[in-house]
Design a protein around this motif. Structure first.
Motif, PDB file in Angstrom:
ATOM      1  N   ALA A 162     -26.440  20.318 -22.489  1.00 46.67           N
ATOM      2  CA  ALA A 162     -26.742  18.988 -22.476  1.00 46.67           C
ATOM      3  C   ALA A 162     -27.443  18.198 -23.632  1.00 46.67           C
ATOM      4  CB  ALA A 162     -27.823  18.831 -21.523  1.00 46.67           C
ATOM      5  N   LEU A 163     -28.166  18.903 -24.611  1.00 42.29           N
ATOM      6  CA  LEU A 163     -28.759  18.394 -25.568  1.00 42.29           C
ATOM      7  C   LEU A 163     -27.686  18.066 -26.791  1.00 42.29           C
ATOM      8  CD1 LEU A 163     -32.290  20.211 -25.566  1.00 42.29           C
ATOM      9  CD2 LEU A 163     -31.750  17.717 -25.036  1.00 42.29           C
ATOM     10  N   LYS A 164     -26.596  19.219 -26.780  1.00 45.40           N
ATOM     11  CA  LYS A 164     -25.514  19.169 -27.778  1.00 45.40           C
ATOM     12  C   LYS A 164     -24.503  18.392 -27.437  1.00 45.40           C
ATOM     13  CE  LYS A 164     -27.498  21.820 -31.105  1.00 45.40           C
ATOM     14  NZ  LYS A 164     -27.575  21.149 -32.488  1.00 45.40           N
ATOM     15  N   SER A 165     -23.987  18.228 -26.137  1.00 48.79           N
ATOM     16  CA  SER A 165     -22.639  17.329 -25.906  1.00 48.79           C
ATOM     17  C   SER A 165     -23.023  16.058 -26.427  1.00 48.79           C
ATOM     18  CB  SER A 165     -22.606  17.333 -24.186  1.00 48.79           C
ATOM     19  OG  SER A 165     -21.582  16.629 -23.999  1.00 48.79           O
ATOM     20  N   VAL A 234     -18.575  20.922 -24.620  1.00 52.42           N
ATOM     21  CA  VAL A 234     -19.454  22.219 -24.505  1.00 52.42           C
ATOM     22  C   VAL A 234     -18.861  23.150 -23.387  1.00 52.42           C
ATOM     23  CG1 VAL A 234     -21.743  23.451 -24.402  1.00 52.42           C
ATOM     24  CG2 VAL A 234     -21.225  21.229 -25.597  1.00 52.42           C
ATOM     25  N   ILE A 235     -18.679  24.318 -23.520  1.00 57.08           N
ATOM     26  CA  ILE A 235     -17.934  24.998 -22.360  1.00 57.08           C
ATOM     27  C   ILE A 235     -18.562  26.542 -22.383  1.00 57.08           C
ATOM     28  CG2 ILE A 235     -16.035  26.195 -21.386  1.00 57.08           C
ATOM     29  CD1 ILE A 235     -14.149  24.276 -22.647  1.00 57.08           C
ATOM     30  N   TYR A 236     -19.207  26.899 -21.102  1.00 59.00           N
ATOM     31  CA  TYR A 236     -20.108  28.249 -21.043  1.00 59.00           C
ATOM     32  C   TYR A 236     -18.965  28.761 -19.968  1.00 59.00           C
ATOM     33  CZ  TYR A 236     -23.745  31.152 -18.998  1.00 59.00           C
ATOM     34  OH  TYR A 236     -24.519  32.204 -18.774  1.00 59.00           O
ATOM     35  N   ALA A 256     -16.156  20.765 -30.539  1.00 60.44           N
ATOM     36  CA  ALA A 256     -16.702  21.378 -29.449  1.00 60.44           C
ATOM     37  C   ALA A 256     -17.383  22.676 -29.812  1.00 60.44           C
ATOM     38  CB  ALA A 256     -15.156  21.870 -28.783  1.00 60.44           C
ATOM     39  N   TRP A 257     -18.045  23.168 -28.589  1.00 57.46           N
ATOM     40  CA  TRP A 257     -18.975  23.923 -28.754  1.00 57.46           C
ATOM     41  C   TRP A 257     -18.779  25.005 -27.560  1.00 57.46           C
ATOM     42  CZ3 TRP A 257     -21.764  25.188 -32.865  1.00 57.46           C
ATOM     43  CH2 TRP A 257     -22.333  24.040 -33.628  1.00 57.46           C
ATOM     44  N   ALA A 258     -18.583  26.528 -27.779  1.00 58.29           N
ATOM     45  CA  ALA A 258     -18.662  27.425 -26.682  1.00 58.29           C
ATOM     46  C   ALA A 258     -19.814  28.348 -26.547  1.00 58.29           C
ATOM     47  CB  ALA A 258     -17.439  28.466 -27.209  1.00 58.29           C
ATOM     48  N   ILE A 259     -20.121  28.386 -25.319  1.00 59.04           N
ATOM     49  CA  ILE A 259     -21.512  29.203 -25.257  1.00 59.04           C
ATOM     50  C   ILE A 259     -21.013  30.531 -24.478  1.00 59.04           C
ATOM     51  CG2 ILE A 259     -23.609  29.532 -23.591  1.00 59.04           C
ATOM     52  CD1 ILE A 259     -23.640  26.531 -23.834  1.00 59.04           C
ATOM     53  N   GLY A 260     -21.497  31.779 -25.366  1.00 58.21           N
ATOM     54  CA  GLY A 260     -20.867  32.990 -25.011  1.00 58.21           C
ATOM     55  C   GLY A 260     -21.854  33.711 -24.090  1.00 58.21           C
ATOM     56  N   VAL A 261     -21.509  34.708 -23.419  1.00 54.14           N
ATOM     57  CA  VAL A 261     -22.348  35.201 -22.297  1.00 54.14           C
ATOM     58  C   VAL A 261     -22.596  36.749 -22.381  1.00 54.14           C
ATOM     59  CG1 VAL A 261     -20.191  35.884 -20.846  1.00 54.14           C
ATOM     60  CG2 VAL A 261     -22.335  35.019 -19.937  1.00 54.14           C
ATOM     61  N   ASP A 262     -23.786  37.451 -21.866  1.00 55.38           N
ATOM     62  CA  ASP A 262     -23.961  38.664 -21.727  1.00 55.38           C
ATOM     63  C   ASP A 262     -24.370  39.404 -23.066  1.00 55.38           C
ATOM     64  OD1 ASP A 262     -23.883  38.725 -19.093  1.00 55.38           O
ATOM     65  OD2 ASP A 262     -21.800  39.530 -18.928  1.00 55.38           O
ATOM     66  N   SER A 263     -23.534  39.343 -24.116  1.00 59.07           N
ATOM     67  CA  SER A 263     -24.019  39.819 -25.472  1.00 59.07           C
ATOM     68  C   SER A 263     -23.892  38.603 -26.345  1.00 59.07           C
ATOM     69  CB  SER A 263     -22.656  40.643 -26.026  1.00 59.07           C
ATOM     70  OG  SER A 263     -22.702  42.052 -25.170  1.00 59.07           O
ATOM     71  N   ASP A 264     -24.666  38.982 -27.656  1.00 63.36           N
ATOM     72  CA  ASP A 264     -24.599  37.688 -28.591  1.00 63.36           C
ATOM     73  C   ASP A 264     -23.431  37.764 -29.307  1.00 63.36           C
ATOM     74  OD1 ASP A 264     -25.220  35.936 -30.473  1.00 63.36           O
ATOM     75  OD2 ASP A 264     -26.923  36.992 -31.371  1.00 63.36           O
ATOM     76  N   GLN A 265     -22.307  36.851 -28.742  1.00 65.88           N
ATOM     77  CA  GLN A 265     -20.865  36.970 -28.965  1.00 65.88           C
ATOM     78  C   GLN A 265     -20.723  36.375 -30.488  1.00 65.88           C
ATOM     79  OE1 GLN A 265     -19.183  35.222 -25.294  1.00 65.88           O
ATOM     80  NE2 GLN A 265     -18.576  37.486 -25.216  1.00 65.88           N
ATOM     81  N   PHE A 324     -27.600  27.335 -34.699  1.00 64.63           N
ATOM     82  CA  PHE A 324     -26.951  26.016 -34.145  1.00 64.63           C
ATOM     83  C   PHE A 324     -28.003  25.408 -33.191  1.00 64.63           C
ATOM     84  CE2 PHE A 324     -22.753  28.721 -34.711  1.00 64.63           C
ATOM     85  CZ  PHE A 324     -22.599  28.198 -36.232  1.00 64.63           C
ATOM     86  N   ILE A 325     -29.113  26.109 -32.721  1.00 58.83           N
ATOM     87  CA  ILE A 325     -29.754  25.333 -31.833  1.00 58.83           C
ATOM     88  C   ILE A 325     -31.206  25.134 -32.255  1.00 58.83           C
ATOM     89  CG2 ILE A 325     -28.772  26.344 -29.621  1.00 58.83           C
ATOM     90  CD1 ILE A 325     -30.754  28.304 -29.345  1.00 58.83           C
ATOM     91  N   THR A 326     -31.239  25.582 -33.590  1.00 57.29           N
ATOM     92  CA  THR A 326     -32.607  25.342 -34.355  1.00 57.29           C
ATOM     93  C   THR A 326     -33.197  23.927 -34.055  1.00 57.29           C
ATOM     94  OG1 THR A 326     -32.043  26.998 -36.075  1.00 57.29           O
ATOM     95  CG2 THR A 326     -33.663  25.477 -36.532  1.00 57.29           C
ATOM     96  N   ASP A 327     -32.417  22.943 -34.247  1.00 54.75           N
ATOM     97  CA  ASP A 327     -32.993  21.506 -33.836  1.00 54.75           C
ATOM     98  C   ASP A 327     -33.467  21.282 -32.331  1.00 54.75           C
ATOM     99  OD1 ASP A 327     -30.469  21.859 -33.310  1.00 54.75           O
ATOM    100  OD2 ASP A 327     -29.933  19.595 -33.351  1.00 54.75           O
ATOM    101  N   ILE A 328     -33.296  22.046 -31.527  1.00 55.41           N
ATOM    102  CA  ILE A 328     -33.434  21.814 -30.144  1.00 55.41           C
ATOM    103  C   ILE A 328     -34.471  22.791 -29.571  1.00 55.41           C
ATOM    104  CG2 ILE A 328     -31.478  20.312 -29.765  1.00 55.41           C
ATOM    105  CD1 ILE A 328     -30.287  22.665 -28.131  1.00 55.41           C
TER     106      ILE A 328
END
Length: 350
Positions: A162-165, A234-236, A256-265, A324-328
């Motif tokens: 939400a914060l990055k979209s 942004v797609i998770y 665009a941003w991808a959000i990974g899952v389970d492992s630090d992709q 990439f999320i340091t600012d938030i």
């Protein structure tokens, strides 16, 4: 079930599909380590039964393998790995676990909720062997049920989305439309809406019931392409190996941003070409749970019962790789603290 459209992005995921083909139904063994005993108390090493996708899925199977690799090296153990194939039967899963336990491996670890009934049955047959199951609960005295609060890490992923979209539109892609993957969707959706109530979340699944949803990068690429075309930025994706297709497709869209899952992709070498657009990953530390179980068996005090891994004990988390999320980060930290304190109750159902 929603229709899956195959697109030109299939070429981008051919390597991942080839990897799946080699992993499914495979078995590898290393018995060079020491055998601890012959009475079933410790056995000849670790027996690992992977879900579809197996080692190399860049997701939760890989996380489990990291935990096993660390323990095997530290305790000088033998090990045997087997991987589920697509469209297999309950009997296939039972046979896999029976073979591992019967050969003297201890513990025997089943990665994935689909092994629930098989673990219930086979654990009774081998009461001196410690079994473990990831993402399900089996009520038996010799079973470690590893349960992860994936809705909590997914909530933080939703906050980040939400914060990055920039378009106010984000998407969730699930591999299979079931209760487990529903926890990822539920947390993500809530995180987005709690952060920016006006944002729109689009939720889609690759398959309703077919476990192929965790090993079909081409279908995930198609879903991601459709979302991007509609302005979602942004797609998770919570879909195991299928997520590779989504990440690769997102990486082809500027901004665009991808959000990974389970492992630090972001850290996965196989995805290094795309890491500049992997915003973060909702991590499920299966490796920690697997290592802790193996260590407990070696110490003679096996972990059993239901063991929950959440934000409070570090069992789930949100990765910070790439910066990439340091600012938030302050907002994410505040959201995490509210969950840990109980001020925010995260739903596990959509």
């Amino acid at each position: 079930m929603r229709r899956v459209t195959k697109i030109a992005a299939a070429g981008m995921v051919s390597a991942a599909l080839a990897l799946t083909a080699t992993a499914c139904g495979s078995s590898t063994t290393s018995d060079s380590g020491k055998s601890s005993s012959s009475d079933g108390s410790k056995g000849k090493g670790v027996g690992m039964a992977y879900d579809v996708g197996g080692r190399g899925d860049h997701s939760f199977n890989d996380s489990a393998s990291r935990g096993m690799d660390k323990a095997v090296k530290e305790f000088k153990l033998g090990e045997k790995e087997q991987t589920a194939s697509q469209d297999e039967t309950e009997s296939d899963r039972e046979t896999r676990l029976d073979q591992l336990a019967g050969a003297g491996y201890n513990p025997v670890i089943a990665v994935g909720y689909t092994y629930g009934d098989a673990v219930t049955k086979i654990a009774k047959k081998y009461p001196k062997t410690t079994f473990a199951i990831v993402d399900s609960v089996v009520d038996a005295p010799n079973v470690d049920s590893m349960v992860f609060a994936t809705e909590q890490s997914s909530y933080l992923a939703g906050v980040a989305a939400a914060l990055k979209s920039k378009t106010g539109q984000v998407g969730f892609i699930g591999g299979v439309h079931n209760t487990l993957i529903g926890t990822f969707q539920a947390g993500f959706d809530q995180g987005v809406h709690d952060t920016k109530p006006s944002d729109k979340v689009t939720d889609q699944y690759l398959y309703e019931t077919d476990a192929k949803g965790f090993a079909d990068p081409t279908s995930a690429a198609g879903k991601a392409k459709g979302m991007l075309d509609k302005g979602i930025d942004v797609i998770y994706t919570a879909a195991g190996l299928s997520g590779d297709g989504s990440i690769q497709t997102v990486a082809g869209k500027a901004g665009a941003w991808a959000i990974g899952v389970d492992s630090d992709q972001y850290q996965d070498p196989a995805l290094s070409k795309y890491k500049s657009q992997i915003l973060t990953s909702a991590v499920k530390n299966v490796d920690v749970a697997v290592y802790d179980l193996i260590k407990s068996v070696q110490s003679g005090t096996p972990k059993t019962g239901t063991n929950t891994y959440d934000l409070a004990n570090g069992g789930v988390s949100l990765s910070t790789s790439g910066g990439f999320i340091t600012d938030i980060q302050s907002q994410l930290d505040a959201a995490k603290q509210k969950i840990v304190s109980g001020a925010t109750k995260v739903s596990s159902t959509p």
